[in-house]
Enzyme design. Structure first.
Site, PDB file in Angstrom:
ATOM      1  N   GLY A  70       0.829  -1.051  -0.066  1.00  0.00           N
ATOM      2  CA  GLY A  70       0.088   0.092  -0.119  1.00  0.00           C
ATOM      3  C   GLY A  70       0.739   1.297   0.069  1.00  0.00           C
ATOM      4  O   GLY A  70       0.455   2.308  -0.559  1.00  0.00           O
ATOM      5  N   THR A  71       1.988   1.134   0.776  1.00  0.00           N
ATOM      6  CA  THR A  71       2.909   2.342   0.666  1.00  0.00           C
ATOM      7  C   THR A  71       3.384   2.977  -0.821  1.00  0.00           C
ATOM      8  O   THR A  71       3.171   4.059  -1.050  1.00  0.00           O
ATOM      9  CB  THR A  71       3.877   2.113   1.682  1.00  0.00           C
ATOM     10  N   ASN A 150      -7.617   3.959   9.316  1.00  0.00           N
ATOM     11  CA  ASN A 150      -7.111   2.941   9.731  1.00  0.00           C
ATOM     12  C   ASN A 150      -6.843   2.724  11.264  1.00  0.00           C
ATOM     13  O   ASN A 150      -6.683   1.839  11.934  1.00  0.00           O
ATOM     14  CB  ASN A 150      -5.828   2.625   9.177  1.00  0.00           C
ATOM     15  N   GLN A 178      -7.574  -0.155   4.258  1.00  0.00           N
ATOM     16  CA  GLN A 178      -8.206  -0.797   5.285  1.00  0.00           C
ATOM     17  C   GLN A 178      -9.565  -1.173   4.887  1.00  0.00           C
ATOM     18  O   GLN A 178     -10.288  -2.031   5.746  1.00  0.00           O
ATOM     19  CB  GLN A 178      -8.333   0.380   6.165  1.00  0.00           C
ATOM     20  N   SER A 198      -4.016  -3.253  -0.931  1.00  0.00           N
ATOM     21  CA  SER A 198      -2.879  -4.134  -0.159  1.00  0.00           C
ATOM     22  C   SER A 198      -3.206  -5.674  -0.101  1.00  0.00           C
ATOM     23  O   SER A 198      -4.364  -5.704   0.572  1.00  0.00           O
ATOM     24  CB  SER A 198      -2.436  -3.486   1.261  1.00  0.00           C
ATOM     25  N   HIS A 200      -1.964  -7.805   2.318  1.00  0.00           N
ATOM     26  CA  HIS A 200      -1.829  -8.458   3.818  1.00  0.00           C
ATOM     27  C   HIS A 200      -2.978  -7.897   4.635  1.00  0.00           C
ATOM     28  O   HIS A 200      -2.888  -8.396   5.908  1.00  0.00           O
ATOM     29  CB  HIS A 200      -0.346  -8.179   4.528  1.00  0.00           C
ATOM     30  N   THR A 236      11.417  -6.929 -11.380  1.00  0.00           N
ATOM     31  CA  THR A 236      10.935  -8.166 -11.674  1.00  0.00           C
ATOM     32  C   THR A 236       9.821  -8.437 -10.700  1.00  0.00           C
ATOM     33  O   THR A 236      10.068  -8.186  -9.427  1.00  0.00           O
ATOM     34  CB  THR A 236      12.122  -9.305 -11.623  1.00  0.00           C
ATOM     35  N   CYS A 324       2.411   1.486  11.405  1.00  0.00           N
ATOM     36  CA  CYS A 324       3.657   2.144  10.930  1.00  0.00           C
ATOM     37  C   CYS A 324       4.000   3.038  11.951  1.00  0.00           C
ATOM     38  O   CYS A 324       5.161   3.752  11.721  1.00  0.00           O
ATOM     39  CB  CYS A 324       3.110   3.047   9.607  1.00  0.00           C
TER      40      CYS A 324
END
Length: 378
Positions: A70-71, A150, A178, A198, A200, A236, A324
């Site tokens: 996401g970042t 979030n 989120q 994102s 995860h 890659t 974060c």
């Protein structure tokens, strides 16, 4: 008994996702850019994952660009789209309660002469639509708004804001990291040009994310050195992460209603049980417009750091805010922007629930929370 209530930080890997990833860990190792059979095998896997992510949000697969998370997607959306603007279009609008992936990207742009308006929010963490409209200038090129916060879970009125952006021919970016997985998202109907996702946060692997870029929207790459991802993101591809992200997105589409209902029930039960125990608590965020899996609660008379340490000793994993920034001791920038009293901001804990949590777990958690709070009150 360990109880994980920090799903907003990251979610455990789903067993179906793990099974989908295993072949690409054990044997399918070709570079997707290679033309031989090994490369074609992994290229097919990337293309399939791209389609899975696209279907989950109502996009075309050509509109999905894979990133490391996401970042990176937020950075690509803001910096990449602003760098692609014509001369004079150097202003963007965001809010004071964005994730730091957006806020820090804004600060970076300011260093190079771009101008940013950081809109305030009300006591529930919601931006006012008319303030968005009032902030628009002739040189405004982009509006970036977090869909579901979030830290407190408040959901912003992105459809209304997107309509304003369309009226003024301004790009609209939505950070949906989120909300993806818990809120219905259909970019074929929403007036959104860029959207961050994102892996995860939806029971997929870490290290994979995506940026939805509506067809025709210009975004300059941040990573150079290759033609991957339609020249939007060189390097890659992370085959293992992308395959897992694709499968997790497929499961979002498949189980969305059932998971959402489960999360709503968990949150309601958890909050009701805490109130029933006569603890001095305040629930932060919007009462109605909120994500179903986040409960930000202040325990009046406590302090966040001490409470988190004590909860951890009791086997409860929670957080003070964004993963974060929760390693720092500063008060949440989100709660500060809401202008809440110090006794509220200094005692806030974020509990976030997942598909694998149970009512029985939460009842055990609230009993432990009560024990810790009453001990600390003495």
């Amino acid at each position: 008994m360990l109880i994980y209530l920090d799903n907003a930080a990251t979610t455990p890997l789903d067993s179906e996702v793990r099974a989908a990833m295993l072949p690409y860990l054990e044997g399918a190792y070709g570079n997707p850019s290679s033309i031989h059979a090994f490369g074609r095998q992994t290229r097919a896997a990337v293309d399939n994952a791209r389609s899975q992510v696209a279907r989950a949000i109502g996009a075309d697969s050509s509109e999905i660009v894979f990133t490391s998370g996401g970042t990176e997607a937020d950075n690509l959306a803001l910096i990449g789209s602003m760098h692609a603007q014509e001369a004079g279009k150097n202003h963007l609008i965001t809010t004071q309660v964005e994730h730091h992936a957006v806020l820090d990207a804004c600060k970076y742009l300011e260093r190079f002469g771009y101008e940013v308006t950081y809109l305030p929010v009300d006591q529930y963490g919601m931006v006012q639509i008319e303030e968005v409209r009032a902030a628009i200038r002739p040189e405004t090129a982009l509006i970036s708004i977090l869909h579901g916060n979030n830290e407190i879970g408040t959901i912003q009125p992105i459809e209304a804001i997107g309509n304003i952006a369309r009226e003024h021919q301004i790009l609209f970016h939505v950070d949906a990291v989120q909300s993806f997985g818990s809120e219905p998202i259909d970019v074929s109907k929403l007036p959104v040009d860029l959207m961050t996702l994102s892996s995860h946060k939806i029971y997929g692997p870490k290290g994979a994310g995506a940026l939805y870029i509506r067809s025709g929207v210009k975004v300059l790459p941040r990573a150079l050195g290759g033609a991957q991802e339609r020249r939007k993101r060189a390097g890659t591809e992370n085959i293992l992460g992308i395959v897992g992200f694709g499968k997790a997105s497929e499961l979002v589409e498949k189980y969305h209603s059932a998971r959402r209902d489960h999360l709503i029930h968990l949150r309601q039960s958890f909050i009701a049980d805490l109130f029933a125990r006569s603890l001095h608590i305040v629930v932060n965020g919007h009462e109605d417009m909120h994500l179903p899996h986040i409960a930000n609660i202040s325990f009046l008379g406590m302090d966040t750091e001490t409470l988190l340490i004590q909860l951890d000793m009791e086997g409860i994993a929670a957080a003070s805010g964004s993963a974060c920034t929760s390693g720092t001791l500063s008060v949440s920038h989100v709660l500060k922007a809401m202008q809440l009293p110090a006794e509220v901001t200094n005692a806030a804990i974020r509990f976030s629930f997942g598909k694998d949590n149970t009512i029985q777990e939460l009842k055990a958690a609230t009993a432990k929370i009560e024990k810790v709070v009453r001990r600390l009150y003495r």
